[in-house]
Scaffold this active site. Structure first.
Site, PDB file in Angstrom:
ATOM      1  N   SER A 139       3.785   5.144  -3.000  1.00 27.64           N
ATOM      2  CA  SER A 139       2.877   4.066  -2.608  1.00 27.64           C
ATOM      3  C   SER A 139       3.660   2.760  -2.580  1.00 27.64           C
ATOM      4  O   SER A 139       4.232   2.352  -3.581  1.00 27.64           O
ATOM      5  CB  SER A 139       1.739   3.988  -3.631  1.00 27.64           C
ATOM      6  OG  SER A 139       0.928   2.865  -3.381  1.00 27.64           O
ATOM      7  N   LYS A 165       2.894   5.879   1.748  1.00 21.13           N
ATOM      8  CA  LYS A 165       1.608   5.178   1.825  1.00 21.13           C
ATOM      9  C   LYS A 165       1.902   3.690   1.736  1.00 21.13           C
ATOM     10  O   LYS A 165       2.681   3.262   0.893  1.00 21.13           O
ATOM     11  CB  LYS A 165       0.732   5.624   0.662  1.00 21.13           C
ATOM     12  CG  LYS A 165      -0.380   4.673   0.276  1.00 21.13           C
ATOM     13  CD  LYS A 165      -1.306   5.353  -0.717  1.00 21.13           C
ATOM     14  CE  LYS A 165      -1.807   4.388  -1.774  1.00 21.13           C
ATOM     15  NZ  LYS A 165      -2.641   5.076  -2.771  1.00 21.13           N
ATOM     16  N   LYS A 167       0.141  -0.176   1.408  1.00 23.30           N
ATOM     17  CA  LYS A 167      -1.068  -0.935   1.122  1.00 23.30           C
ATOM     18  C   LYS A 167      -1.318  -1.868   2.298  1.00 23.30           C
ATOM     19  O   LYS A 167      -0.373  -2.450   2.845  1.00 23.30           O
ATOM     20  CB  LYS A 167      -0.864  -1.760  -0.156  1.00 23.30           C
ATOM     21  CG  LYS A 167      -0.644  -0.914  -1.409  1.00 23.30           C
ATOM     22  CD  LYS A 167      -1.947  -0.340  -1.939  1.00 23.30           C
ATOM     23  CE  LYS A 167      -1.744   0.309  -3.308  1.00 23.30           C
ATOM     24  NZ  LYS A 167      -3.007   0.908  -3.810  1.00 23.30           N
ATOM     25  N   ASP A 192      -3.672   2.370   2.429  1.00 19.28           N
ATOM     26  CA  ASP A 192      -4.665   2.147   1.372  1.00 19.28           C
ATOM     27  C   ASP A 192      -5.109   0.695   1.421  1.00 19.28           C
ATOM     28  O   ASP A 192      -4.294  -0.216   1.292  1.00 19.28           O
ATOM     29  CB  ASP A 192      -4.041   2.458   0.004  1.00 19.28           C
ATOM     30  CG  ASP A 192      -5.052   2.367  -1.135  1.00 19.28           C
ATOM     31  OD1 ASP A 192      -6.242   2.095  -0.872  1.00 19.28           O
ATOM     32  OD2 ASP A 192      -4.646   2.582  -2.301  1.00 19.28           O
ATOM     33  N   GLU A 217      -7.347   5.010   3.096  1.00 17.30           N
ATOM     34  CA  GLU A 217      -7.937   5.109   1.767  1.00 17.30           C
ATOM     35  C   GLU A 217      -8.800   3.885   1.475  1.00 17.30           C
ATOM     36  O   GLU A 217      -8.370   2.752   1.677  1.00 17.30           O
ATOM     37  CB  GLU A 217      -6.771   5.199   0.771  1.00 17.30           C
ATOM     38  CG  GLU A 217      -7.158   5.551  -0.636  1.00 17.30           C
ATOM     39  CD  GLU A 217      -5.915   5.635  -1.525  1.00 17.30           C
ATOM     40  OE1 GLU A 217      -4.780   5.758  -1.004  1.00 17.30           O
ATOM     41  OE2 GLU A 217      -6.082   5.568  -2.747  1.00 17.30           O
ATOM     42  N   ASP A 242     -11.393   6.547  -2.779  1.00 21.55           N
ATOM     43  CA  ASP A 242     -10.739   6.418  -4.085  1.00 21.55           C
ATOM     44  C   ASP A 242     -11.733   5.715  -5.021  1.00 21.55           C
ATOM     45  O   ASP A 242     -12.525   6.366  -5.697  1.00 21.55           O
ATOM     46  CB  ASP A 242      -9.435   5.611  -3.911  1.00 21.55           C
ATOM     47  CG  ASP A 242      -8.727   5.271  -5.217  1.00 21.55           C
ATOM     48  OD1 ASP A 242      -9.243   5.608  -6.290  1.00 21.55           O
ATOM     49  OD2 ASP A 242      -7.646   4.647  -5.176  1.00 21.55           O
ATOM     50  N   LYS A 266      -8.223  10.578  -9.471  1.00 18.45           N
ATOM     51  CA  LYS A 266      -7.539   9.912 -10.579  1.00 18.45           C
ATOM     52  C   LYS A 266      -8.377  10.205 -11.818  1.00 18.45           C
ATOM     53  O   LYS A 266      -9.544   9.795 -11.872  1.00 18.45           O
ATOM     54  CB  LYS A 266      -7.502   8.400 -10.367  1.00 18.45           C
ATOM     55  CG  LYS A 266      -6.623   7.941  -9.222  1.00 18.45           C
ATOM     56  CD  LYS A 266      -6.762   6.441  -9.023  1.00 18.45           C
ATOM     57  CE  LYS A 266      -5.872   5.958  -7.888  1.00 18.45           C
ATOM     58  NZ  LYS A 266      -6.175   4.565  -7.522  1.00 18.45           N
ATOM     59  N   GLY A 294      -2.260   7.397  -8.218  1.00 12.69           N
ATOM     60  CA  GLY A 294      -1.422   6.890  -9.299  1.00 12.69           C
ATOM     61  C   GLY A 294      -1.907   5.531  -9.753  1.00 12.69           C
ATOM     62  O   GLY A 294      -2.533   4.789  -8.990  1.00 12.69           O
TER      63      GLY A 294
END
Ligand SMILES: [Mg+2]
Length: 371
Positions: A139, A165, A167, A192, A217, A242, A266, A294
């Protein structure tokens, strides 16, 4: 099965400096405060867990300080009163305490570790895992410039991670994805948003469709389900939830509403391993693939995640990276590392199967309490 007899709980707040600042739509952090939980039985056997609550209530309502309070004032006294005999009983025992799932999950994790050790089995086998290695993604936080993003993506691909991934947030989305695609081609890529958009952004988010992302996400609000269902009708990129999935029940509703095609698990967000396993099973029954998220865990939490991600429906690479990606010196030795093919071996020793360096834990400790 041998019955658990919990004798003592030790809480420790530690602080680890991050190797590089990590930025999401919630803000930038440079160090990670972590609540560690150690449980001991009458014979002195111990288990370790990690609470993933952040320093501030931006991911969800919990913080490390609320988790410390809930654990000392309610969770440990409740476990003391109920006298649980198995890790699988922890969730029901703590059910009268509303929410505060990260706090509960940290304690529950430690009890699972202890119970698997007493059973002389690695945790993954104890909970029904089927993989001996897990696939790893990485990430990448928000960056100050496209150049910095591309450099970071290149470095992680070279390290062997199986998917990237990035952000995103308003103003840092389509262009960033376009540049990554233009530079690195058809790599497995996902984004994400950490709840940074609204339904009004649907048309803009649909512009991600031609980039064949694995998923987007949590584009919309942290507790939304129905707007995500509307969004999913308007975009081709699979929506992955998420933040919204706090419980197995919400996941059931989200699946029924077609609000997502993929779910990120998670344990801290849903209250621990038991809830995560149920969520995993629910998704498997509905053909919804899952992957492991994570929370900048230390090696202790990271090890727990690896064991959980060995369950069969974790078919997408997780955000479970090597220790050295985030921390100069992890709390465990050897640290968690990835193989050249982008996998991490699931530890084989009993419990979470990692060696905790007491010295390093001691040095990183800010406060300590024995209950
Ligand atoms: Mg996320």
């Amino acid at each position: 099965m041998e019955k658990l007899q919990l004798e003592r709980v030790e809480l420790r707040e530690i602080e680890l400096p991050l190797k590089a600042p990590f930025e999401t739509s919630f803000g930038r952090i440079t160090r990670r405060r972590i609540l560690l939980v150690k449980v001991l039985d009458k014979a002195g056997m111990s288990g370790y867990g990690e609470c993933v609550a952040g320093e501030n209530p931006f991911y969800n309502h919990e913080t490390i300080d609320t988790a410390w309070l809930m654990t000392t004032k309610y969770i440990v006294p409740r476990l003391d009163a109920v006298r649980i005999e198995q890790a699988a009983q922890v969730r029901d025992a703590l059910a009268p305490i509303r929410e505060n799932r990260m706090a509960k999950g940290g304690v529950e994790a430690a009890i699972w570790d202890l119970e698997a050790k007493l059973a002389e089995q690695p945790l993954w086998r104890y909970i029904g895992g089927t993989r001996t290695e897990i696939a790893c993604g990485v990430s990448i936080g928000l960056k100050d410039s496209t150049e910095a993003l591309l450099e970071s993506v290149g470095r992680e691909i070279d390290s062997g991670y199986q998917r990237i991934k990035i952000k995103i947030k308003p103003g840092w989305d389509i262009d960033a994805v376009e540049r990554v695609r233009a530079t690195f081609g058809n790599i497995p890529l996902q984004v994400d948003a950490n709840a940074a958009y609204t339904l009004e952004d649907a048309a803009m988010l649909a512009r991600l469709d031609p980039h064949d992302l694995l998923l987007i996400e949590q584009p919309l609000d942290y507790d939304d389900v129905m707007d995500h269902a509307v969004l999913q009708e308007r975009i081709r990129t699979p929506v992955c939830l998420d933040e919204s999935i706090h419980t197995v029940r919400i996941a059931r509703d989200a699946i029924a509403a077609k609000a997502c095609k993929i779910i990120n698990i998670k344990p801290g967000r849903v209250g621990g391993h038991q809830a995560s396993i149920e969520l995993h099973d629910l998704c498997a029954a509905h053909g919804i693939p899952v992957w492991h998220g994570g929370m900048l865990e230390s090696g202790i939490g990271r090890a727990h995640n690896i064991h959980l991600a060995s369950l069969p429906n974790f078919t997408l690479p997780g955000d479970i990276a090597a220790s050295k990606r985030y921390y100069e010196r992890d709390l465990i030795d050897p640290p968690i590392d990835i193989a050249g093919d982008g996998t991490i071996e699931v530890p084989k020793a009993p419990g979470i199967g990692v060696n905790i360096v007491k010295d390093r834990v001691e040095k990183a400790t800010l406060r300590h309490l024995s209950l």
